[in-house]
Design an enzyme around this catalytic site. Structure first.
Site, short mmCIF file in Angstrom:
data_model
loop_
_atom_site.label_atom_id
_atom_site.label_comp_id
_atom_site.label_asym_id
_atom_site.label_seq_id
_atom_site.Cartn_x
_atom_site.Cartn_y
_atom_site.Cartn_z
N GLY A 13 -6.55 0.19 10.06
CA GLY A 13 -6.42 -0.94 9.14
C GLY A 13 -5.57 -2.04 9.75
O GLY A 13 -4.54 -1.75 10.35
N ARG A 23 1.01 -10.72 21.04
CA ARG A 23 1.66 -11.81 21.79
C ARG A 23 2.86 -11.28 22.58
O ARG A 23 3.01 -11.56 23.78
CB ARG A 23 2.10 -12.89 20.80
CG ARG A 23 2.96 -13.98 21.41
CD ARG A 23 3.34 -14.97 20.31
NE ARG A 23 4.22 -16.02 20.79
CZ ARG A 23 5.55 -15.95 20.77
NH1 ARG A 23 6.15 -14.85 20.31
NH2 ARG A 23 6.27 -16.94 21.21
N GLY A 104 -1.82 2.75 13.02
CA GLY A 104 -1.15 3.71 12.14
C GLY A 104 -1.31 5.14 12.63
O GLY A 104 -1.56 5.38 13.82
N THR A 128 0.96 -0.82 10.57
CA THR A 128 0.30 -0.42 9.31
C THR A 128 1.13 -0.94 8.14
O THR A 128 2.37 -0.97 8.22
CB THR A 128 0.16 1.11 9.19
OG1 THR A 128 -0.19 1.43 7.83
CG2 THR A 128 1.42 1.87 9.53
N ASP A 130 1.37 0.62 5.45
CA ASP A 130 1.76 1.78 4.63
C ASP A 130 3.18 2.29 4.86
O ASP A 130 3.72 3.01 4.03
CB ASP A 130 0.80 2.96 4.90
CG ASP A 130 -0.65 2.62 4.58
OD1 ASP A 130 -0.88 1.79 3.69
OD2 ASP A 130 -1.55 3.18 5.25
N MET A 172 -1.79 -0.21 -2.37
CA MET A 172 -2.20 0.70 -1.30
C MET A 172 -1.02 1.55 -0.83
O MET A 172 0.07 1.49 -1.41
CB MET A 172 -2.77 -0.10 -0.14
CG MET A 172 -4.17 -0.62 -0.38
SD MET A 172 -4.80 -1.47 1.08
CE MET A 172 -6.53 -1.57 0.68
N GLU A 225 -2.10 4.05 -4.81
CA GLU A 225 -3.50 4.54 -4.77
C GLU A 225 -3.48 6.04 -4.53
O GLU A 225 -2.61 6.55 -3.83
CB GLU A 225 -4.28 3.84 -3.66
CG GLU A 225 -3.77 4.14 -2.26
CD GLU A 225 -4.61 3.50 -1.16
OE1 GLU A 225 -5.71 3.00 -1.44
OE2 GLU A 225 -4.15 3.50 -0.01
N HIS A 255 -7.47 -5.08 -0.83
CA HIS A 255 -7.24 -5.52 0.55
C HIS A 255 -6.48 -6.82 0.69
O HIS A 255 -6.10 -7.19 1.81
CB HIS A 255 -8.58 -5.60 1.30
CG HIS A 255 -9.14 -4.25 1.59
ND1 HIS A 255 -9.82 -3.53 0.65
CD2 HIS A 255 -9.08 -3.48 2.70
CE1 HIS A 255 -10.17 -2.35 1.17
NE2 HIS A 255 -9.74 -2.30 2.41
O1 F6P Z 1 -3.77 2.25 6.25
C1 F6P Z 1 -3.93 1.00 5.67
C2 F6P Z 1 -4.80 1.07 4.44
O2 F6P Z 1 -4.85 -0.22 3.88
C3 F6P Z 1 -4.37 2.09 3.39
O3 F6P Z 1 -3.31 1.64 2.60
C4 F6P Z 1 -5.66 2.29 2.64
O4 F6P Z 1 -5.69 3.56 2.03
C5 F6P Z 1 -6.71 2.17 3.71
O5 F6P Z 1 -6.11 1.48 4.78
C6 F6P Z 1 -7.96 1.46 3.29
O6 F6P Z 1 -8.84 1.50 4.35
P1 F6P Z 1 -10.17 0.63 4.47
O7 F6P Z 1 -9.78 -0.76 4.82
O8 F6P Z 1 -10.93 1.30 5.55
O9 F6P Z 1 -10.83 0.65 3.13
#
Ligand code: F6P
Length: 325
Positions: A13, A23, A104, A128, A130, A172, A225, A255
């Site tokens: 992600g 950079r 990540g 990431t 997360d 997320m 989530e 997103h």
């Molecule tokens: O790891 C980043 C993340 O945004 C998580 O928070 C989420 O569970 C996952 O990726 C969503 O993935 P995708 O963009 O493949 O739907």
């Protein structure tokens, strides 16, 4: 073998600050006399040979941009023996001697396997939103995502308050509750529901109704989530069924949390970590992720980074409760 050329890729992600990291890695590498190549679309670019030259100017004016100029992907082929063999062949053909992987836990897991199989020097950067990697206080993109959530929830508070409603806001986090917990603190939410803790609908309803009794006219519950429990939608359904008196709504931020211009915190983090990745390769370090703990650069073996052992701060969870009375 002496390293002459370093490849950079972003994988999994995307997260705000990845460009700042690209950079920093590119320019620190050039500063130290290395050649630099960009691998497009994460490991896919290695498997399918999409590799470009990077110069100092290739990374001009990107520090402020979200996303990643190298693109990203979740690459199934790299999980296969044949895929990694092709990746190694293409890497050698392009003259890449070492890799910096920005991503990540999945990306660093792949890096660890590849490094072991082909003896490739790899340094990872935690990219990431997360924040679910061990050995670093924060990951690149986490602060920006937190701020994005905060702005969205502040707006939701206006409408929650005007309509005297209860909002469940899903954020997320993959399997971790950092974004949910700390955005709850930052927005004065009434509760945070995180995968690290069991949620009793009764407890939650008590908390909310206490709030309403104390003449609060709105309530916001931030929910991490969680595909296993159904996240905010499922929780809201349960609360609505058991407590129909609440006018409840669900907002899933989705997103939007991954985009946007990185905050100063993420740009600085990415810049420091990017330079530290090149230092690590110069020092002969292999299979480590760059982290920052208590303000200092640290190098963490991939297996510790992936284990994500830093835990959730229970005091913060308690603080959400205390401060929302
Ligand atoms: O790891 C980043 C993340 O945004 C998580 O928070 C989420 O569970 C996952 O990726 C969503 O993935 P995708 O963009 O493949 O739907």
């Amino acid at each position: 073998m002496a390293i002459k050329t370093i490849g950079i890729l972003t994988s999994g992600g995307d997260s705000p600050g990845m460009n700042a990291a690209i950079r920093a890695v590119t320019r620190s590498a050039i500063y130290n006399g290395f050649g630099v190549k960009g691998v497009m679309r994460g490991y896919k670019g290695l498997v399918y040979n999409e590799i470009v030259d990077l110069h100092s100017q290739s990374v001009s004016n990107i520090i402020q941009q979200g996303g990643t100029i190298l693109k990203t992907a979740r690459c199934k082929e790299f999980a296969t023996v044949e895929g990694r063999k092709a990746a190694c062949d293409n890497m050698q053909a392009a003259g890449i001697d070492a890799l910096v992987v920005i991503g990540g836990d999945g990306s660093l897991t792949g890096a660890g396997i590849f490094a072991r199989e082909y003896n490739v020097p790899i340094v990872g950067l935690p990219g990431t939103i997360d924040n679910d990697l061990g050995g670093t206080d924060s990951t690149i993109g986490y602060d920006t995502a937190l701020n994005t959530i905060m702005e969205a929830v502040d707006k939701l508070r206006d409408t929650a308050s005007s309509h005297e409603r209860l909002f469940f806001v899903e954020v997320m986090g993959h399997t971790a509750g950092y974004l949910a917990l700390n955005s709850a603190l930052a927005t004065g939410a009434e509760a945070a529901i995180i995968p690290e803790m069991e949620t009793e609908v009764d407890q939650l309803a008590d908390l909310i109704s206490n709030g309403f009794r104390k003449s609060k006219n709105s309530a916001i519950v931030i929910v991490a989530e969680n595909p296993q429990t159904g996240g905010a939608t499922a929780l809201a359904e349960r609360v609505k069924k058991e407590f129909p008196q609440y006018d409840a709504r669900v907002t899933i931020l989705g997103h939007i949390q991954r985009g946007g211009s990185p905050t100063a915190v993420d740009r600085i983090l990415a810049s420091r970590m990017g330079e530290a990745a090149i230092e690590a390769l110069i020092d002969g370090q292999r299979n480590v992720m760059v982290g920052i703990e208590n303000g200092k650069i640290v190098y963490v073996p991939f297996n510790r980074a992936i284990k994500h052992d830093k835990g959730i701060n229970r005091n913060s969870l308690e603080l959400v409760k205390i401060l929302s009375i």
